[in-house]
Write a protein that holds these residues in place. Structure first.
Motif, PDB file in Angstrom:
ATOM      1  N   GLN A   1       0.841  -1.196   0.000  1.00  0.00           N
ATOM      2  CA  GLN A   1       0.000   0.000   0.000  1.00  0.00           C
ATOM      3  C   GLN A   1       0.876   1.246   0.000  1.00  0.00           C
ATOM      4  OE1 GLN A   1      -3.400   0.041   2.629  1.00  0.00           O
ATOM      5  NE2 GLN A   1      -3.013   2.158   3.188  1.00  0.00           N
ATOM      6  N   VAL A   2       0.572   2.174  -0.898  1.00  0.00           N
ATOM      7  CA  VAL A   2       1.354   3.397  -1.002  1.00  0.00           C
ATOM      8  C   VAL A   2       0.944   4.382   0.080  1.00  0.00           C
ATOM      9  CG1 VAL A   2       1.879   5.366  -2.473  1.00  0.00           C
ATOM     10  CG2 VAL A   2       1.644   3.095  -3.485  1.00  0.00           C
ATOM     11  N   GLN A   3       1.933   5.061   0.621  1.00  0.00           N
ATOM     12  CA  GLN A   3       1.662   6.170   1.539  1.00  0.00           C
ATOM     13  C   GLN A   3       2.232   7.442   0.934  1.00  0.00           C
ATOM     14  OE1 GLN A   3       3.396   4.732   5.263  1.00  0.00           O
ATOM     15  NE2 GLN A   3       1.330   4.411   6.060  1.00  0.00           N
ATOM     16  N   PHE A   4       1.483   8.526   1.073  1.00  0.00           N
ATOM     17  CA  PHE A   4       1.929   9.807   0.560  1.00  0.00           C
ATOM     18  C   PHE A   4       2.256  10.736   1.719  1.00  0.00           C
ATOM     19  CE2 PHE A   4       1.205   8.772  -3.677  1.00  0.00           C
ATOM     20  CZ  PHE A   4      -0.057   8.236  -3.871  1.00  0.00           C
ATOM     21  N   VAL A   5       3.371  11.423   1.616  1.00  0.00           N
ATOM     22  CA  VAL A   5       3.771  12.386   2.627  1.00  0.00           C
ATOM     23  C   VAL A   5       3.933  13.735   1.963  1.00  0.00           C
ATOM     24  CG1 VAL A   5       5.509  13.033   4.333  1.00  0.00           C
ATOM     25  CG2 VAL A   5       4.927  10.616   3.992  1.00  0.00           C
ATOM     26  N   GLU A   6       3.103  14.687   2.400  1.00  0.00           N
ATOM     27  CA  GLU A   6       3.130  16.022   1.832  1.00  0.00           C
ATOM     28  C   GLU A   6       4.008  16.941   2.684  1.00  0.00           C
ATOM     29  OE1 GLU A   6      -0.941  14.135   1.139  1.00  0.00           O
ATOM     30  OE2 GLU A   6       0.327  14.507   2.894  1.00  0.00           O
ATOM     31  N   SER A   7       4.665  17.893   2.023  1.00  0.00           N
ATOM     32  CA  SER A   7       5.509  18.855   2.727  1.00  0.00           C
ATOM     33  C   SER A   7       5.614  20.135   1.922  1.00  0.00           C
ATOM     34  CB  SER A   7       6.902  18.268   2.969  1.00  0.00           C
ATOM     35  OG  SER A   7       7.545  18.010   1.734  1.00  0.00           O
ATOM     36  N   GLY A   8       6.173  21.160   2.555  1.00  0.00           N
ATOM     37  CA  GLY A   8       6.432  22.403   1.845  1.00  0.00           C
ATOM     38  C   GLY A   8       5.457  23.533   2.146  1.00  0.00           C
ATOM     39  N   GLY A   9       4.434  23.242   2.944  1.00  0.00           N
ATOM     40  CA  GLY A   9       3.485  24.289   3.277  1.00  0.00           C
ATOM     41  C   GLY A   9       4.084  25.324   4.212  1.00  0.00           C
ATOM     42  N   GLY A  10       3.309  26.360   4.471  1.00  0.00           N
ATOM     43  CA  GLY A  10       3.775  27.407   5.370  1.00  0.00           C
ATOM     44  C   GLY A  10       2.842  28.591   5.316  1.00  0.00           C
ATOM     45  N   GLU A  11       3.296  29.676   5.908  1.00  0.00           N
ATOM     46  CA  GLU A  11       2.501  30.897   5.904  1.00  0.00           C
ATOM     47  C   GLU A  11       3.192  31.942   5.053  1.00  0.00           C
ATOM     48  OE1 GLU A  11       1.289  32.195   9.756  1.00  0.00           O
ATOM     49  OE2 GLU A  11       0.396  34.066   9.027  1.00  0.00           O
ATOM     50  N   VAL A  12       2.449  32.503   4.123  1.00  0.00           N
ATOM     51  CA  VAL A  12       2.988  33.524   3.235  1.00  0.00           C
ATOM     52  C   VAL A  12       1.989  34.662   3.107  1.00  0.00           C
ATOM     53  CG1 VAL A  12       4.381  31.901   1.895  1.00  0.00           C
ATOM     54  CG2 VAL A  12       2.052  32.438   1.154  1.00  0.00           C
ATOM     55  N   GLN A  13       2.463  35.780   2.643  1.00  0.00           N
ATOM     56  CA  GLN A  13       1.574  36.906   2.371  1.00  0.00           C
ATOM     57  C   GLN A  13       0.966  36.752   0.971  1.00  0.00           C
ATOM     58  OE1 GLN A  13       3.901  40.491   3.070  1.00  0.00           O
ATOM     59  NE2 GLN A  13       3.101  40.584   5.160  1.00  0.00           N
ATOM     60  N   VAL A  92      -5.553  22.998   3.821  1.00  0.00           N
ATOM     61  CA  VAL A  92      -4.619  21.888   3.948  1.00  0.00           C
ATOM     62  C   VAL A  92      -4.560  21.207   2.591  1.00  0.00           C
ATOM     63  CG1 VAL A  92      -4.059  19.731   5.125  1.00  0.00           C
ATOM     64  CG2 VAL A  92      -5.172  21.583   6.380  1.00  0.00           C
ATOM     65  N   TYR A  93      -3.360  21.006   2.086  1.00  0.00           N
ATOM     66  CA  TYR A  93      -3.159  20.441   0.763  1.00  0.00           C
ATOM     67  C   TYR A  93      -2.716  18.985   0.883  1.00  0.00           C
ATOM     68  CZ  TYR A  93      -3.723  24.983  -1.434  1.00  0.00           C
ATOM     69  OH  TYR A  93      -4.239  26.165  -1.888  1.00  0.00           O
ATOM     70  N   TYR A  94      -3.318  18.143   0.050  1.00  0.00           N
ATOM     71  CA  TYR A  94      -3.041  16.711   0.040  1.00  0.00           C
ATOM     72  C   TYR A  94      -2.764  16.248  -1.386  1.00  0.00           C
ATOM     73  CZ  TYR A  94      -5.930  16.968   4.332  1.00  0.00           C
ATOM     74  OH  TYR A  94      -6.473  17.293   5.549  1.00  0.00           O
ATOM     75  N   CYS A  95      -2.035  15.147  -1.502  1.00  0.00           N
ATOM     76  CA  CYS A  95      -1.940  14.502  -2.799  1.00  0.00           C
ATOM     77  C   CYS A  95      -2.596  13.123  -2.685  1.00  0.00           C
ATOM     78  CB  CYS A  95      -0.510  14.391  -3.287  1.00  0.00           C
ATOM     79  SG  CYS A  95       0.517  13.267  -2.339  1.00  0.00           S
ATOM     80  N   ASN A  96      -3.018  12.622  -3.813  1.00  0.00           N
ATOM     81  CA  ASN A  96      -3.649  11.311  -3.855  1.00  0.00           C
ATOM     82  C   ASN A  96      -3.754  10.920  -5.316  1.00  0.00           C
ATOM     83  OD1 ASN A  96      -5.304   8.972  -3.316  1.00  0.00           O
ATOM     84  ND2 ASN A  96      -6.120   9.999  -1.507  1.00  0.00           N
ATOM     85  N   THR A  97      -4.190   9.707  -5.542  1.00  0.00           N
ATOM     86  CA  THR A  97      -4.448   9.277  -6.906  1.00  0.00           C
ATOM     87  C   THR A  97      -5.729   9.938  -7.405  1.00  0.00           C
ATOM     88  OG1 THR A  97      -5.633   7.359  -6.041  1.00  0.00           O
ATOM     89  CG2 THR A  97      -3.303   7.068  -6.546  1.00  0.00           C
ATOM     90  N   GLN A 110      -0.200  22.304   5.590  1.00  0.00           N
ATOM     91  CA  GLN A 110      -1.004  23.514   5.754  1.00  0.00           C
ATOM     92  C   GLN A 110      -0.401  24.677   4.960  1.00  0.00           C
ATOM     93  OE1 GLN A 110      -3.951  24.202   7.747  1.00  0.00           O
ATOM     94  NE2 GLN A 110      -3.847  26.110   6.556  1.00  0.00           N
ATOM     95  N   VAL A 111      -1.245  25.329   4.194  1.00  0.00           N
ATOM     96  CA  VAL A 111      -0.867  26.558   3.496  1.00  0.00           C
ATOM     97  C   VAL A 111      -1.771  27.673   4.013  1.00  0.00           C
ATOM     98  CG1 VAL A 111      -0.854  27.761   1.279  1.00  0.00           C
ATOM     99  CG2 VAL A 111      -0.057  25.389   1.426  1.00  0.00           C
TER     100      VAL A 111
END
Length: 115
Positions: A1-13, A92-97, A110-111
């Motif tokens: 089973q594939v697991q996805f790990v998201e990263s790179g979010g943050g707080e921006v103007q 909140v941003y996610y990836c998936n098939t 989180q963005v």
């Protein structure tokens, strides 16, 4: 089973940029369509971008021209480059098939875009 790990979010103007990454625990070569989804507070999860193994992309109207999805099958990673961010992109941003599979939802990243 594939697991996805998201990263790179943050707080921006507003007007700022972020690059999100989604790394799979296994190979994504056989997954034809990958997508980025987002869920804002009090709203349903929506799909914002998709990409095929051949590199064909599709975007929601709300992000067209501002977001770019890409994938690197060798690294089992899908990216979402976001520019000209708006407060309404906060989610909140996610990836998936595509279509998504419930068991593949990760924690998301989180963005937050401030005005």
């Amino acid at each position: 089973q594939v697991q996805f790990v998201e990263s790179g979010g943050g707080e921006v103007q507003a007007g700022g940029s972020l690059r999100l990454s989604c790394t799979a625990s296994g190979s994504i070569v056989s997954i034809n369509l990958m997508g980025w989804y987002r869920q804002a507070p009090g709203k349903q999860r929506e799909r914002v971008a998709t990409i095929s193994t051949g590199g064909m992309t599709n975007y929601a109207d709300s992000v067209k021209g501002r977001f770019t999805i890409s994938r690197d099958n060798a690294k089992n990673t899908v990216y979402l480059q976001m520019i000209s961010l708006k407060p309404e992109d906060t989610a909140v941003y996610y990836c998936n098939t595509v279509p998504y599979r419930h068991e593949y939802w990760g924690q998301g990243t989180q963005v937050t875009v401030s005005s």
